[in-house]
Design an enzyme around this catalytic site. Structure first.
Site, PDB file in Angstrom:
ATOM      1  N   GLN A  26      36.058 -17.879 -10.002  1.00 31.49           N
ATOM      2  CA  GLN A  26      37.510 -17.787 -10.198  1.00 31.49           C
ATOM      3  C   GLN A  26      37.973 -16.446 -10.751  1.00 31.49           C
ATOM      4  O   GLN A  26      39.152 -16.092 -10.594  1.00 31.49           O
ATOM      5  CB  GLN A  26      37.968 -18.916 -11.119  1.00 31.49           C
ATOM      6  CG  GLN A  26      37.724 -20.288 -10.518  1.00 31.49           C
ATOM      7  CD  GLN A  26      38.206 -21.405 -11.412  1.00 31.49           C
ATOM      8  OE1 GLN A  26      37.461 -21.914 -12.236  1.00 31.49           O
ATOM      9  NE2 GLN A  26      39.465 -21.801 -11.266  1.00 31.49           N
ATOM     10  N   HIS A  46      35.824 -17.307   3.983  1.00 32.54           N
ATOM     11  CA  HIS A  46      35.699 -16.322   5.076  1.00 32.54           C
ATOM     12  C   HIS A  46      35.668 -16.993   6.447  1.00 32.54           C
ATOM     13  O   HIS A  46      36.167 -16.435   7.425  1.00 32.54           O
ATOM     14  CB  HIS A  46      34.421 -15.479   4.879  1.00 32.54           C
ATOM     15  CG  HIS A  46      34.448 -14.656   3.637  1.00 32.54           C
ATOM     16  ND1 HIS A  46      33.289 -14.185   3.031  1.00 32.54           N
ATOM     17  CD2 HIS A  46      35.476 -14.225   2.863  1.00 32.54           C
ATOM     18  CE1 HIS A  46      33.626 -13.496   1.956  1.00 32.54           C
ATOM     19  NE2 HIS A  46      34.946 -13.511   1.831  1.00 32.54           N
ATOM     20  N   ASP A  59      37.144 -12.755  -3.234  1.00 32.89           N
ATOM     21  CA  ASP A  59      36.420 -11.495  -2.994  1.00 32.89           C
ATOM     22  C   ASP A  59      36.577 -10.529  -4.164  1.00 32.89           C
ATOM     23  O   ASP A  59      35.632  -9.858  -4.567  1.00 32.89           O
ATOM     24  CB  ASP A  59      36.932 -10.817  -1.712  1.00 32.89           C
ATOM     25  CG  ASP A  59      36.471 -11.564  -0.457  1.00 32.89           C
ATOM     26  OD1 ASP A  59      36.836 -11.132   0.654  1.00 32.89           O
ATOM     27  OD2 ASP A  59      35.759 -12.586  -0.607  1.00 32.89           O
ATOM     28  N   ARG A  84      33.924 -19.587 -23.156  1.00 31.06           N
ATOM     29  CA  ARG A  84      33.194 -20.409 -22.191  1.00 31.06           C
ATOM     30  C   ARG A  84      33.339 -19.785 -20.816  1.00 31.06           C
ATOM     31  O   ARG A  84      34.445 -19.653 -20.299  1.00 31.06           O
ATOM     32  CB  ARG A  84      33.737 -21.845 -22.195  1.00 31.06           C
ATOM     33  CG  ARG A  84      33.096 -22.727 -21.153  1.00 31.06           C
ATOM     34  CD  ARG A  84      33.509 -24.189 -21.280  1.00 31.06           C
ATOM     35  NE  ARG A  84      32.888 -24.996 -20.238  1.00 31.06           N
ATOM     36  CZ  ARG A  84      33.530 -25.449 -19.164  1.00 31.06           C
ATOM     37  NH1 ARG A  84      34.834 -25.201 -19.020  1.00 31.06           N
ATOM     38  NH2 ARG A  84      32.893 -26.139 -18.242  1.00 31.06           N
ATOM     39  N   HIS A 130      29.180 -23.778 -12.010  1.00 32.45           N
ATOM     40  CA  HIS A 130      30.603 -24.139 -11.948  1.00 32.45           C
ATOM     41  C   HIS A 130      31.058 -24.010 -10.500  1.00 32.45           C
ATOM     42  O   HIS A 130      31.944 -23.226 -10.169  1.00 32.45           O
ATOM     43  CB  HIS A 130      31.420 -23.228 -12.870  1.00 32.45           C
ATOM     44  CG  HIS A 130      32.804 -23.741 -13.163  1.00 32.45           C
ATOM     45  ND1 HIS A 130      33.293 -23.943 -14.443  1.00 32.45           N
ATOM     46  CD2 HIS A 130      33.820 -24.080 -12.332  1.00 32.45           C
ATOM     47  CE1 HIS A 130      34.552 -24.371 -14.380  1.00 32.45           C
ATOM     48  NE2 HIS A 130      34.889 -24.475 -13.119  1.00 32.45           N
ATOM     49  N   ASN A 174      29.425 -27.976 -14.604  1.00 32.37           N
ATOM     50  CA  ASN A 174      30.842 -28.207 -14.874  1.00 32.37           C
ATOM     51  C   ASN A 174      31.366 -29.255 -13.878  1.00 32.37           C
ATOM     52  O   ASN A 174      31.300 -29.049 -12.662  1.00 32.37           O
ATOM     53  CB  ASN A 174      31.651 -26.923 -14.697  1.00 32.37           C
ATOM     54  CG  ASN A 174      33.143 -27.200 -14.885  1.00 32.37           C
ATOM     55  OD1 ASN A 174      33.603 -27.395 -16.009  1.00 32.37           O
ATOM     56  ND2 ASN A 174      33.883 -27.258 -13.783  1.00 32.37           N
ATOM     57  N   GLU A 175      31.885 -30.346 -14.413  1.00 30.25           N
ATOM     58  CA  GLU A 175      32.592 -31.354 -13.629  1.00 30.25           C
ATOM     59  C   GLU A 175      31.808 -31.814 -12.394  1.00 30.25           C
ATOM     60  O   GLU A 175      32.225 -31.587 -11.242  1.00 30.25           O
ATOM     61  CB  GLU A 175      33.973 -30.846 -13.230  1.00 30.25           C
ATOM     62  CG  GLU A 175      34.847 -30.543 -14.425  1.00 30.25           C
ATOM     63  CD  GLU A 175      36.301 -30.302 -14.069  1.00 30.25           C
ATOM     64  OE1 GLU A 175      36.645 -30.371 -12.882  1.00 30.25           O
ATOM     65  OE2 GLU A 175      37.092 -30.058 -14.993  1.00 30.25           O
ATOM     66  N   ASN A 315      36.466 -32.314 -20.058  1.00 29.46           N
ATOM     67  CA  ASN A 315      37.578 -31.517 -19.520  1.00 29.46           C
ATOM     68  C   ASN A 315      38.699 -32.511 -19.262  1.00 29.46           C
ATOM     69  O   ASN A 315      38.517 -33.456 -18.483  1.00 29.46           O
ATOM     70  CB  ASN A 315      37.188 -30.832 -18.199  1.00 29.46           C
ATOM     71  CG  ASN A 315      36.262 -29.651 -18.418  1.00 29.46           C
ATOM     72  OD1 ASN A 315      35.900 -29.339 -19.541  1.00 29.46           O
ATOM     73  ND2 ASN A 315      35.880 -29.004 -17.322  1.00 29.46           N
ATOM     74  N   TYR A 317      43.000 -33.078 -18.712  1.00 31.63           N
ATOM     75  CA  TYR A 317      44.291 -32.449 -18.386  1.00 31.63           C
ATOM     76  C   TYR A 317      45.448 -33.428 -18.399  1.00 31.63           C
ATOM     77  O   TYR A 317      46.538 -33.104 -18.837  1.00 31.63           O
ATOM     78  CB  TYR A 317      44.207 -31.783 -17.006  1.00 31.63           C
ATOM     79  CG  TYR A 317      43.382 -30.528 -16.987  1.00 31.63           C
ATOM     80  CD1 TYR A 317      42.002 -30.568 -16.803  1.00 31.63           C
ATOM     81  CD2 TYR A 317      43.987 -29.286 -17.190  1.00 31.63           C
ATOM     82  CE1 TYR A 317      41.245 -29.411 -16.805  1.00 31.63           C
ATOM     83  CE2 TYR A 317      43.230 -28.116 -17.188  1.00 31.63           C
ATOM     84  CZ  TYR A 317      41.857 -28.195 -16.989  1.00 31.63           C
ATOM     85  OH  TYR A 317      41.096 -27.052 -16.986  1.00 31.63           O
ATOM     86  N   GLU A 384      37.776 -28.045 -21.624  1.00 26.81           N
ATOM     87  CA  GLU A 384      38.916 -27.514 -20.873  1.00 26.81           C
ATOM     88  C   GLU A 384      40.158 -28.360 -21.121  1.00 26.81           C
ATOM     89  O   GLU A 384      40.061 -29.593 -21.173  1.00 26.81           O
ATOM     90  CB  GLU A 384      38.664 -27.497 -19.348  1.00 26.81           C
ATOM     91  CG  GLU A 384      37.817 -26.366 -18.856  1.00 26.81           C
ATOM     92  CD  GLU A 384      37.630 -26.392 -17.356  1.00 26.81           C
ATOM     93  OE1 GLU A 384      38.545 -26.799 -16.626  1.00 26.81           O
ATOM     94  OE2 GLU A 384      36.527 -26.034 -16.906  1.00 26.81           O
TER      95      GLU A 384
HETATM   96  O1  LIG Z   1      45.289 -30.529  -5.230  1.00 25.83           O
HETATM   97  S1  LIG Z   1      44.738 -31.880  -4.878  1.00 25.83           S
HETATM   98  O2  LIG Z   1      45.474 -32.953  -5.578  1.00 25.83           O
HETATM   99  O3  LIG Z   1      44.662 -32.067  -3.435  1.00 25.83           O
HETATM  100  C1  LIG Z   1      43.130 -31.949  -5.428  1.00 25.83           C
HETATM  101  C2  LIG Z   1      43.089 -31.412  -6.842  1.00 25.83           C
HETATM  102  C3  LIG Z   1      42.051 -32.135  -7.582  1.00 25.83           C
HETATM  103  N1  LIG Z   1      42.009 -31.746  -8.976  1.00 25.83           N
HETATM  104  C4  LIG Z   1      41.477 -30.391  -9.159  1.00 25.83           C
HETATM  105  C5  LIG Z   1      41.197 -30.105 -10.639  1.00 25.83           C
HETATM  106  N2  LIG Z   1      40.408 -31.179 -11.212  1.00 25.83           N
HETATM  107  C6  LIG Z   1      39.987 -31.123 -12.575  1.00 25.83           C
HETATM  108  C7  LIG Z   1      40.258 -29.894 -13.238  1.00 25.83           C
HETATM  109  O4  LIG Z   1      39.337 -28.903 -12.761  1.00 25.83           O
HETATM  110  C8  LIG Z   1      39.096 -27.952 -13.765  1.00 25.83           C
HETATM  111  O5  LIG Z   1      40.364 -27.492 -14.154  1.00 25.83           O
HETATM  112  C9  LIG Z   1      40.887 -26.248 -13.710  1.00 25.83           C
HETATM  113  C10 LIG Z   1      42.301 -26.479 -13.222  1.00 25.83           C
HETATM  114  O6  LIG Z   1      42.262 -27.238 -12.052  1.00 25.83           O
HETATM  115  C11 LIG Z   1      40.007 -25.577 -12.696  1.00 25.83           C
HETATM  116  O7  LIG Z   1      40.510 -24.275 -12.421  1.00 25.83           O
HETATM  117  C12 LIG Z   1      38.623 -25.505 -13.276  1.00 25.83           C
HETATM  118  O8  LIG Z   1      37.757 -24.696 -12.513  1.00 25.83           O
HETATM  119  C13 LIG Z   1      38.063 -26.927 -13.309  1.00 25.83           C
HETATM  120  O9  LIG Z   1      36.947 -26.958 -14.178  1.00 25.83           O
HETATM  121  C14 LIG Z   1      41.163 -32.413 -11.109  1.00 25.83           C
HETATM  122  C15 LIG Z   1      41.281 -32.757  -9.663  1.00 25.83           C
END
Ligand SMILES: O=S(=O)(O)CCCN1CCN(CCO[C@@H]2O[C@H](CO)[C@@H](O)[C@H](O)[C@H]2O)CC1
Length: 479
Positions: A26, A46, A59, A84, A130, A174-175, A315, A317, A384
Site C-alpha cells: 500500500q 498489470h 507501482d 506497525r 499483509h 494480517n487479516e 483490526n 472498524y 488497526e
Molecule cells: O469494498 S467492498 O465492500 O466490495 C469489499 C471491502 C471489504 N472490506 C475491506 C477492508 N476489510 C477490513 C479492513 O482491512 C484493513 O483495513 C484497511 C482499510 O480497509 C486496509 O487498508 C488494510 O490493509 C486492512 O488491513 C473489511 C472488508
C-alpha cells in the site's frame, strides 16, 4: 452498550502504547526495483487494470521504498511509541519458494527502516504477510495449496534470522479472513477467485498451519536469543444482535465465530469453532460430499496449533446488526449459506468514504468485551482502527472518529476491565486502498499522488493524534 457517549476526560494508563500502521504493497512502490519479485497485486493490477478503481496500482504508491526516512520523521512528529508495517515477501524472496534465493537488497531495505526507527526511539511492530503473495506461489495455487506452509516457514525463518535482533513484536498474518474470504471467495481482493465455501476453507487451513509453524520456529529457534513475541492479526466487524431474542443472539455469535473465531479459536484452542465444524459438516453431507468442505485438523495438529499466540490482536472498524434467518436452500455451496445470518445497518449511523464502513464507536467497546470474555481475558492489541474520507486537510470527521473510538477503548479498560494495552491507528498516510485504489483516504497525512515527489502533508487529525499521545487524554481538559 448501544449509545455513542461523549468522549471521556479520563487519561490512558501509563503502560498503554499508541502506534500507527501501514502495509508494504500500500505504501512502498518500487514494485520491480533492486531485485524485488512480482506479487499477486502487481500481477492483478498489470493484467486486469479494471479490477482497481481508475486502473490504480502500487507501482509507486507513496514511494516509501525511497522515502522511508521522511516517513520516520512523520512518526517522530506524531510521537508514536511504535510503527506497525509489513514486509514484502517478494522483495525478500523474489520467487517466494522455500530454498529459492534471498534478495539481499530487500533485507537491507528493512534493516535500514528498522535502524531509522530505532534511531528515533520508535519500536517496529512487523507484519510478515499483509496480502502481497509472491506471484510464483499463486502459480503454485496460493494458500489453498498445503505446500504454502513450507514456503511461508522458509520466509519466516529468513526474516527472523535477518531482522529478528531488532524486532520485539512480530505478526505472522494480517487479516487471514480477508486473505482467504476476499481472495478466494468474494473475489474482491487478489487473486480474485470466487470459490466460496470451497477454496477459501483450504486457504485458511494452510494459513493456520503456516502460522503455527512460524510460531514454533520462533519459539524454539529465535525467542531464546531475541526475546520477542509472535501473534496473528485477525479482523472482524462487530455483530450486534438485532434483538435480545435467543435466535438473534445466536446469529451474532455465529457471525463472530465464522469471522474472527475461524482463525483465533484455532490459535487459542487448536481447532475451528464448533459451530463452523457442525454446520459445514452437516451441509456438506446434505450436499453429497464424501468429506466435509471444512478440512480437519488431526489430533496432533490441534495440539501443535493450540496456544500459538503471545497476544491477541484485532483490526476493528465498524459494526452491523445480525439477525437470524430461515435456513437457506441446503444445496447452496457457499460461506454465506454455511453461516446463514442476515446483517443490516442503522441508516442513521454516520457514513465514511467506504461502503462497508459506518462510524459506530460503541461497537468497538462491545467487541473488546466479547474478545475478553471469549478468549479468557488475554492482553489485547488494537492493531488497526481508522476511517476513510475523500481527502482534505481539515478532517474533523476523522478527529471525531478517533475521539469517540478511543473513548470506547478507554471505557473498556477503565470500566469493563478489558486488558487492552496498545492502539494502532490506520493509517499514517493516504495509500493504496486495494480495489478502491487511491480514491478512499485513511491517512493522518495527505499524499499528493499527482506529484512524483509524493509529498506528505499533515492533516488536522495528525495534530489531534499527536496531542492525544502527548497528553494521554482525548479532550482539552483532562482529569
Ligand atoms: O469494498 S467492498 O465492500 O466490495 C469489499 C471491502 C471489504 N472490506 C475491506 C477492508 N476489510 C477490513 C479492513 O482491512 C484493513 O483495513 C484497511 C482499510 O480497509 C486496509 O487498508 C488494510 O490493509 C486492512 O488491513 C473489511 C472488508
Amino acid at each position: 452498550y448501544r449509545e455513542a457517549t461523549a468522549a471521556t476526560n479520563r487519561t490512558f494508563p501509563d503502560y498503554f502504547k499508541f502506534g500507527i500502521a501501514t502495509a508494504s504493497y500500500q505504501v512502498e512502490g518500487a514494485w520491480n526495483e533492486d531485485g524485488k519479485g512480482e506479487n499477486i497485486w502487481d500481477h492483478l493490477c498489470h493484467t486486469n487494470p479494471t479490477f482497481v478503481d481508475n486502473g490504480d496500482n502500487g507501482d509507486i504508491a507513496c514511494d516509501s521504498y525511497h522515502k522511508y526516512k521522511e516517513d520516520v520523521a512523520l512518526l517522530k512528529d506524531l510521537g508514536v511509541d511504535y510503527y506497525r508495517f509489513s514486509l514484502s515477501w517478494s522483495r525478500i524472496i523474489p520467487l517466494g519458494l522455500a530454498g529459492s534465493p534471498v534478495n539481499q537488497a530487500g533485507i537491507d531495505y528493512y534493516k535500514s527502516l528498522i535502524q531509522e526507527l530505532g534511531d528515533n526511539g520508535i519500536e517496529p511492530m512487523v507484519t510478515i504477510f499483509h496480502w502481497d503473495l509472491p506471484e510464483t506461489l499463486q502459480e503454485f495455487g496460493g494458500f489453498p495449496n498445503p505446500e504454502l506452509e513450507e514456503h511461508f516457514a522458509y520466509y519466516a525463518r529468513v526474516v527472523f534470522e535477518n531482522l529478528g535482533d531488532s524486532v520485539t513484536y512480530w505478526t505472522t498474518f494480517n487479516e487471514p479472513l480477508q486473505t482467504c474470504h476476499q481472495g478466494y471467495s468474494t473475489g474482491t481482493m487478489a487473486p480474485g477467485y470466487k470459490s466460496s465455501g470451497l477454496a477459501e476453507y483450504k486457504c485458511a487451513h494452510t494459513l493456520i498451519k503456516a502460522h503455527a509453524k512460524a510460531y514454533h520456529i520462533y519459539d524454539e529457534e529465535f525467542r531464546p536469543q531475541q526475546q520477542g513475541y509472535v501473534g496473528i492479526v485477525a479482523d472482524t466487524t462487530w455483530f450486534e444482535p438485532a434483538s435480545d431474542s435467543d435466535a438473534d443472539q445466536e446469529a451474532a455469535e455465529r457471525a463472530l465465530q465464522f469471522n474472527y473465531g475461524w482463525y483465533i479459536n484455532a490459535v487459542v484452542n487448536g481447532n475451528y469453532p464448533a459451530v463452523m465444524i457442525e454446520r459445514i459438516d452437516e451441509r456438506s453431507k446434505q450436499q453429497g460430499f464424501e468429506t466435509s468442505r471444512l478440512p480437519k485438523f488431526t489430533e496432533e495438529e490441534i495440539e501443535y496449533i493450540k496456544g500459538t499466540h503471545d497476544y491477541l490482536a484485532i483490526n476493528a472498524y465498524t459494526t452491523v446488526y445480525a439477525q437470524a434467518k430461515e435456513e437457506t436452500d441446503p444445496t447452496v455451496v457457499s460461506y454465506e449459506s454455511d453461516l446463514n445470518v442476515d446483517t443490516f445497518i442503522d441508516e442513521s449511523w454516520e457514513q465514511s468514504a467506504s461502503s462497508w464502513l459506518r462510524v459506530v464507536p460503541w461497537g468497538l467497546r462491545n467487541l473488546l468485551n466479547w474478545l475478553s470474555k471469549t478468549y479468557n481475558h488475554p492482553e489485547i492489541f488494537v492493531t488497526e482502527n481508522g476511517v476513510s474520507d475523500l481527502g482534505g486537510l481539515d478532517d474533523d470527521r476523522r478527529i471525531n472518529f478517533y475521539q469517540e473510538y478511543l473513548s470506547n477503548v478507554l471505557e473498556a479498560i477503565l470500566d469493563d476491565g478489558v486488558n487492552v494495552t496498545r492502539y494502532t491507528a490506520w493509517s499514517l498516510m493516504d495509500n493504496f486502498e486495494w480495489a478502491r485504489g487511491y480514491t478512499e483516504k485513511f491517512g493522518m497525512y495527505s499524499v499528493n499522488f499527482d506529484n512524483p515527489g509524493r509529498p506528505r502533508t499533515p492533516k488536522a487529525s495528525a495534530s489531534y493524534y499527536a496531542q492525544v499521545i502527548a497528553s494521554r487524554c482525548l479532550v482539552d481538559t483532562c482529569e
